[in-house]
Design a protein around this motif. Sequence first.
Motif, short mmCIF file in Angstrom:
data_model
loop_
_atom_site.label_atom_id
_atom_site.label_comp_id
_atom_site.label_asym_id
_atom_site.label_seq_id
_atom_site.Cartn_x
_atom_site.Cartn_y
_atom_site.Cartn_z
N VAL A 94 6.80 -5.94 7.49
CA VAL A 94 7.77 -5.73 6.42
C VAL A 94 8.29 -7.08 5.94
N LEU A 95 8.26 -7.29 4.63
CA LEU A 95 8.81 -8.52 4.06
C LEU A 95 10.34 -8.44 4.04
N LYS A 96 10.98 -9.38 4.68
CA LYS A 96 12.44 -9.40 4.69
C LYS A 96 12.96 -10.11 3.45
N TYR A 97 14.08 -9.61 2.93
CA TYR A 97 14.64 -10.19 1.71
C TYR A 97 16.16 -10.08 1.72
N GLN A 98 16.75 -10.78 0.77
CA GLN A 98 18.21 -10.74 0.60
C GLN A 98 18.52 -10.69 -0.89
N ILE A 99 19.48 -9.82 -1.26
CA ILE A 99 19.95 -9.77 -2.65
C ILE A 99 21.26 -10.53 -2.70
N THR A 100 21.27 -11.63 -3.44
CA THR A 100 22.45 -12.49 -3.52
C THR A 100 23.24 -12.18 -4.78
N SER A 115 1.15 -5.98 -5.45
CA SER A 115 0.26 -6.99 -4.88
C SER A 115 -0.71 -7.43 -5.95
N SER A 116 -0.94 -8.73 -6.07
CA SER A 116 -1.86 -9.22 -7.10
C SER A 116 -3.31 -8.96 -6.73
N ASN A 117 -3.59 -8.69 -5.46
CA ASN A 117 -4.96 -8.40 -5.01
C ASN A 117 -4.90 -7.38 -3.88
N ALA A 135 -4.34 -7.45 0.41
CA ALA A 135 -3.20 -6.80 1.06
C ALA A 135 -2.53 -5.84 0.09
N THR A 136 -2.00 -4.75 0.62
CA THR A 136 -1.24 -3.79 -0.17
C THR A 136 0.23 -3.86 0.24
N VAL A 137 1.10 -3.30 -0.58
CA VAL A 137 2.52 -3.25 -0.25
C VAL A 137 3.06 -1.91 -0.71
N ALA A 192 8.60 0.35 0.58
CA ALA A 192 9.57 -0.17 1.56
C ALA A 192 9.33 -1.64 1.86
N GLY A 193 8.37 -2.27 1.16
CA GLY A 193 8.08 -3.68 1.39
C GLY A 193 7.17 -3.93 2.58
N LEU A 194 6.49 -2.87 3.07
CA LEU A 194 5.56 -3.03 4.18
C LEU A 194 4.24 -3.54 3.64
N VAL A 195 3.85 -4.74 4.09
CA VAL A 195 2.60 -5.36 3.64
C VAL A 195 1.52 -5.08 4.67
N THR A 196 0.39 -4.57 4.22
CA THR A 196 -0.74 -4.27 5.11
C THR A 196 -1.92 -5.14 4.71
#
Length: 598
Positions: free
Chosen positions: A308-314, A327-329, A333-335, A338-342
């Motif tokens: 999962v890609l962690k992020y913050q909303i500022t 995902s550009s390709n 990898a897919t996403v 929920a932001g889970l990258v495979t």
Amino acid sequence: MARKIKKIWFCVVCMVMLAVGAGSVRAGAFDLFGTLPKTPAKAVSAHPRILFVGNSFTAYSNFMPAVQKLANANRIYPQISSVTCLGRELNHIVYPNKADQYEVLMHNRLMAYLKNEKWDYVVLQALSVESVTNPSLLKKSVRALLPIIENTGAQTVLYMPWPMRSGHEVYDTLAVSTPEEVIDRTQSLFYDLARVYHVAVAPTGIAFMRNLYLHPNINVYADDNHHASQVGAYLSACVMYATLFNRTPVGTNYYPVFPGMTASTSKLVCTSLQELAADVTVRGDVSNTARLKFSCDEMALQKGTSKVLKYQITSKVNGSRIVRWASSNAKVATVNSAGLVTACGVGSTVITAKLNNNTTAVCTVLVTPGGVKMGVGEKAALAFADKIKWNSGDKTVSSIEDGQVRAVKAGTATLTGKDRYGNQVRMTVKVVSPPKAVQVERYKRISVGDKVKLYAQTDLGTAASGYTYSSSNTSVVEVSQNGILYGRSVGKARIYVKAYNGVMSYCDVTVLVPAAKIQFYGVGSSMIMQWRAVQKLQVVYTPSNTTIKKVKWTSSDPKIVSVDADGVLRAFGKGNVRITAQTVDGTDRKASVTIKVQ
């Protein structure tokens, strides 16, 4: 009744198309997830009076009762009335056909409501494709109603319709062919009207289209791929509630149970749709200054794993959230939502996340292989050696030198890599004996312009992680370092495949111009032969420079007519027979003729 309404509606669309003709459209011009103009009405609390004017989009699927219940759940108690002219455009209510008693009745009812009663809101709903088929009449109808509505003391609210789903029969008749093109025109027209006439817009059409991307498993369409389902009516009601009362529907304690769903599943669906409705109405506009930032802008990930890609909303504005991941390709990898990258395949891809105010953040994902098989003494480049620091768990089996892994002796070792953010990947290196031979196809036939993979392998119990390729004649066949053959011109070339230790093999490649079509010269689909006659069929090839001008001949009944390798026919008996010629260059083109022997 539903079929009759659908038929009436479809006829209306067709008549309008004949009247206005076809036009062009800026395909894909509208950013579906971009910032939207904020166009809510001025909230009227307590007991607002609402008049809905539209067609089946307003009348069907429990839409108006859902607006009532959403408002009631928030201690607002509206009085709702409606004028709905099923299967009609807005202009058919404003400018009715005097020969159509139904349109005249609805027009008179609307005028009576507007002239004799006071309203807080009057909601005008257009036909789903009216912005494509009749935008000028839609504008004219809105302009005509505005002063009448103002005299009642009401605010005008435009109810933006949604397009039919892709594949609906109406796209065969329209000047546009996709829902995206329809919503492009629709939103442009509705927001222009809002800007010019200072009216409110309920952007339900945008909410429907966003739902297709955000929640593909939540079906907001009825079985006809046109009207709203019960779920779609709830989404429409949430958008209308937020627009009328300028407040978020999120957290509203009205969660109907939808057909085919449990109460708990229905509540989850309602929660998602409440968020979506809020995004397109009361939040996600240009005044939202929230920013999105990933914990890292580059992440190493091993093939076959997920993270999962962690992020913050500022500078967070209430309700700011990510509304789209991409995902550009997807082969790398897919996403998911929920932001889970495979990680799917070795390479790099850019993961993009977008907030509901159109702010984006990106992270480059580097996908490394899970393992490699190498021969003793072989060297291979390490994946992303310039960005990932690699270490070997057993240097006696495999060592790392100048961005390469070197196979030292037979055995298995695990390499560990870390990117600059501390994300860790592993790669198993299995070292076996060096190859004694390389095996490839000995002969191959391709066409001019073809790109074909040449596969190579070593003998059992040995390995090479890669090969070098070369061509004896690059003007005929080019070969990439991945073994991809490209036929440049007619001719022959020998492709050499070499392993790291010098063991090699080759493949002789013939490049030809394939037959695109064959036919018999001077012969149609049938012909007549006399008993005991002899006749020869001649094959004509397209293109004329087809390389292999040879065919295989067959007869459906040789006892009636036989055919030899040169296309010579001999009639032995009376009856009907089918003679077929088929190319032998791998294209399997055919020509056939039915022969009647008299």
